[in-house]
Scaffold this motif. Structure first.
Motif, PDB file in Angstrom:
ATOM      1  N   ARG A  32       2.079  23.925  14.149  1.00 28.40           N
ATOM      2  CA  ARG A  32       1.872  22.805  15.077  1.00 28.40           C
ATOM      3  C   ARG A  32       0.905  21.743  14.557  1.00 28.40           C
ATOM      4  NH1 ARG A  32       2.667  26.298  20.581  1.00 28.40           N
ATOM      5  NH2 ARG A  32       4.728  27.013  19.945  1.00 28.40           N
ATOM      6  N   ARG A  33      -0.051  22.119  13.741  1.00 26.09           N
ATOM      7  CA  ARG A  33      -0.919  21.098  13.138  1.00 26.09           C
ATOM      8  C   ARG A  33      -0.106  20.143  12.268  1.00 26.09           C
ATOM      9  NH1 ARG A  33      -4.572  25.325  12.315  1.00 26.09           N
ATOM     10  NH2 ARG A  33      -3.853  25.454  10.190  1.00 26.09           N
ATOM     11  N   PRO A  34       0.752  20.665  11.362  1.00 28.16           N
ATOM     12  CA  PRO A  34       1.567  19.750  10.557  1.00 28.16           C
ATOM     13  C   PRO A  34       2.528  18.918  11.407  1.00 28.16           C
ATOM     14  CG  PRO A  34       1.574  21.943   9.584  1.00 28.16           C
ATOM     15  CD  PRO A  34       0.887  22.049  10.909  1.00 28.16           C
ATOM     16  N   PHE A  35       3.031  19.488  12.505  1.00 21.65           N
ATOM     17  CA  PHE A  35       3.927  18.739  13.388  1.00 21.65           C
ATOM     18  C   PHE A  35       3.196  17.534  13.987  1.00 21.65           C
ATOM     19  CE2 PHE A  35       5.943  18.524  17.779  1.00 21.65           C
ATOM     20  CZ  PHE A  35       7.006  17.748  17.354  1.00 21.65           C
ATOM     21  N   GLU A  36       1.987  17.744  14.455  1.00 22.50           N
ATOM     22  CA  GLU A  36       1.236  16.622  15.020  1.00 22.50           C
ATOM     23  C   GLU A  36       0.898  15.589  13.942  1.00 22.50           C
ATOM     24  OE1 GLU A  36      -2.298  15.573  18.136  1.00 22.50           O
ATOM     25  OE2 GLU A  36      -2.331  17.551  17.195  1.00 22.50           O
ATOM     26  N   ARG A  37       0.580  16.057  12.743  1.00 19.48           N
ATOM     27  CA  ARG A  37       0.319  15.106  11.640  1.00 19.48           C
ATOM     28  C   ARG A  37       1.563  14.275  11.355  1.00 19.48           C
ATOM     29  NH1 ARG A  37      -2.654  19.407   9.210  1.00 19.48           N
ATOM     30  NH2 ARG A  37      -0.891  19.913   7.875  1.00 19.48           N
ATOM     31  N   LEU A  38       2.729  14.920  11.401  1.00 18.71           N
ATOM     32  CA  LEU A  38       3.990  14.203  11.161  1.00 18.71           C
ATOM     33  C   LEU A  38       4.216  13.148  12.246  1.00 18.71           C
ATOM     34  CD1 LEU A  38       6.660  13.809   9.675  1.00 18.71           C
ATOM     35  CD2 LEU A  38       7.585  15.729  11.006  1.00 18.71           C
ATOM     36  N   ILE A  39       4.003  13.516  13.490  1.00 20.73           N
ATOM     37  CA  ILE A  39       4.160  12.544  14.586  1.00 20.73           C
ATOM     38  C   ILE A  39       3.251  11.342  14.347  1.00 20.73           C
ATOM     39  CG2 ILE A  39       3.711  12.124  17.037  1.00 20.73           C
ATOM     40  CD1 ILE A  39       4.585  15.032  17.563  1.00 20.73           C
ATOM     41  N   ARG A  40       1.989  11.603  14.039  1.00 19.50           N
ATOM     42  CA  ARG A  40       1.040  10.510  13.816  1.00 19.50           C
ATOM     43  C   ARG A  40       1.459   9.631  12.646  1.00 19.50           C
ATOM     44  NH1 ARG A  40      -5.056  12.324  15.037  1.00 19.50           N
ATOM     45  NH2 ARG A  40      -4.650  13.536  16.910  1.00 19.50           N
ATOM     46  N   LYS A  41       1.926  10.262  11.583  1.00 18.91           N
ATOM     47  CA  LYS A  41       2.352   9.492  10.409  1.00 18.91           C
ATOM     48  C   LYS A  41       3.539   8.591  10.758  1.00 18.91           C
ATOM     49  CE  LYS A  41       3.603   9.940   5.588  1.00 18.91           C
ATOM     50  NZ  LYS A  41       3.690  10.824   4.430  1.00 18.91           N
ATOM     51  N   LEU A  42       4.531   9.146  11.475  1.00 15.02           N
ATOM     52  CA  LEU A  42       5.709   8.355  11.840  1.00 15.02           C
ATOM     53  C   LEU A  42       5.345   7.202  12.772  1.00 15.02           C
ATOM     54  CD1 LEU A  42       8.258  11.256  12.387  1.00 15.02           C
ATOM     55  CD2 LEU A  42       8.106   9.710  10.411  1.00 15.02           C
ATOM     56  N   LEU A  43       4.461   7.462  13.717  1.00 20.02           N
ATOM     57  CA  LEU A  43       4.064   6.411  14.662  1.00 20.02           C
ATOM     58  C   LEU A  43       3.267   5.296  13.982  1.00 20.02           C
ATOM     59  CD1 LEU A  43       3.110   8.555  17.780  1.00 20.02           C
ATOM     60  CD2 LEU A  43       5.103   7.045  17.519  1.00 20.02           C
ATOM     61  N   ASN A  44       2.718   5.584  12.823  1.00 16.74           N
ATOM     62  CA  ASN A  44       1.943   4.575  12.097  1.00 16.74           C
ATOM     63  C   ASN A  44       2.737   3.875  10.998  1.00 16.74           C
ATOM     64  OD1 ASN A  44      -0.645   4.490  13.349  1.00 16.74           O
ATOM     65  ND2 ASN A  44      -0.913   6.599  12.650  1.00 16.74           N
ATOM     66  N   TYR A  45       4.036   4.107  10.962  1.00 17.78           N
ATOM     67  CA  TYR A  45       4.869   3.374  10.006  1.00 17.78           C
ATOM     68  C   TYR A  45       4.740   1.872  10.286  1.00 17.78           C
ATOM     69  CZ  TYR A  45       7.570   6.957   7.503  1.00 17.78           C
ATOM     70  OH  TYR A  45       7.969   7.956   6.659  1.00 17.78           O
ATOM     71  N   PRO A  46       4.959   1.040   9.269  1.00 19.24           N
ATOM     72  CA  PRO A  46       4.734  -0.407   9.412  1.00 19.24           C
ATOM     73  C   PRO A  46       5.494  -1.060  10.578  1.00 19.24           C
ATOM     74  CG  PRO A  46       5.245   0.147   7.128  1.00 19.24           C
ATOM     75  CD  PRO A  46       5.402   1.403   7.932  1.00 19.24           C
ATOM     76  N   ARG A  47       6.712  -0.631  10.833  1.00 16.47           N
ATOM     77  CA  ARG A  47       7.511  -1.270  11.894  1.00 16.47           C
ATOM     78  C   ARG A  47       7.325  -0.606  13.249  1.00 16.47           C
ATOM     79  NH1 ARG A  47      13.265  -2.853   9.411  1.00 16.47           N
ATOM     80  NH2 ARG A  47      13.365  -3.903  11.425  1.00 16.47           N
ATOM     81  N   ARG A  48       6.413   0.368  13.337  1.00 19.60           N
ATOM     82  CA  ARG A  48       6.141   1.094  14.593  1.00 19.60           C
ATOM     83  C   ARG A  48       7.445   1.569  15.241  1.00 19.60           C
ATOM     84  NH1 ARG A  48       1.503   1.464  12.828  1.00 19.60           N
ATOM     85  NH2 ARG A  48      -0.233   0.258  13.609  1.00 19.60           N
ATOM     86  N   PRO A  49       8.150   2.496  14.563  1.00 15.18           N
ATOM     87  CA  PRO A  49       9.464   2.930  15.063  1.00 15.18           C
ATOM     88  C   PRO A  49       9.355   3.718  16.368  1.00 15.18           C
ATOM     89  CG  PRO A  49       8.732   4.361  13.305  1.00 15.18           C
ATOM     90  CD  PRO A  49       7.734   3.240  13.385  1.00 15.18           C
ATOM     91  N   ALA A  50      10.447   3.730  17.095  1.00 11.24           N
ATOM     92  CA  ALA A  50      10.561   4.604  18.258  1.00 11.24           C
ATOM     93  C   ALA A  50      10.769   6.015  17.726  1.00 11.24           C
ATOM     94  CB  ALA A  50      11.738   4.178  19.120  1.00 11.24           C
TER      95      ALA A  50
END
Length: 125
Positions: A32-50
């Motif tokens: 679950r720690r890596p899962f939350e890190r992945l969520i944070r990384k995706l949400l911080n992509y340049p285009r702020r994807p859904a």
């Protein structure tokens, strides 16, 4: 991770990677720690994807028995969705009743087929 940084929408299915019964803190473990890190990384992509969480459901997992409704981490992952304000889609919520009915139907057909074999192809009265 193989998600292009220019993505507009990302469907994230991480439920199948989870462990059956995490020990200690259910939100702070090696899955679950890596899962939350992945969520944070995706949400911080340049285009702020859904980012949409897809909760797959392992019907044939045998812990505690095959087809058990509660054998997934979906409830725990819902906490991430609420915290990060992410939409979710649940395969279990949408399909479990249909899968359960189909399994019961197949069990009934299997019993009928076995009875027909025992009786030489004629149903017993």
């Amino acid at each position: 991770m193989h998600v292009p940084p220019e993505s507009d929408i990302i469907i994230l299915d991480y439920t199948v990677n989870d462990i059956d019964e995490p020990e200690g803190n259910v939100m702070d473990n090696q899955v679950r720690r890596p899962f939350e890190r992945l969520i944070r990384k995706l949400l911080n992509y340049p285009r702020r994807p859904a980012v949409l969480l897809l909760h797959a459901y392992t019907w044939f997992r045998v812990v505690p028995f095959s087809g058990a409704f509660w054998t997934s981490c979906e409830r725990d992952f819902h906490e991430f969705a609420m915290y990060y304000k992410l939409p979710e889609v649940s395969v279990k919520a949408s399909c479990w009743k249909l899968m359960d009915e189909d399994a019961k139907r197949k069990d009934a057909l299997g019993s009928l087929e076995a009875a027909l074999r025992i009786n030489g192809g004629a149903p017993s009265s």
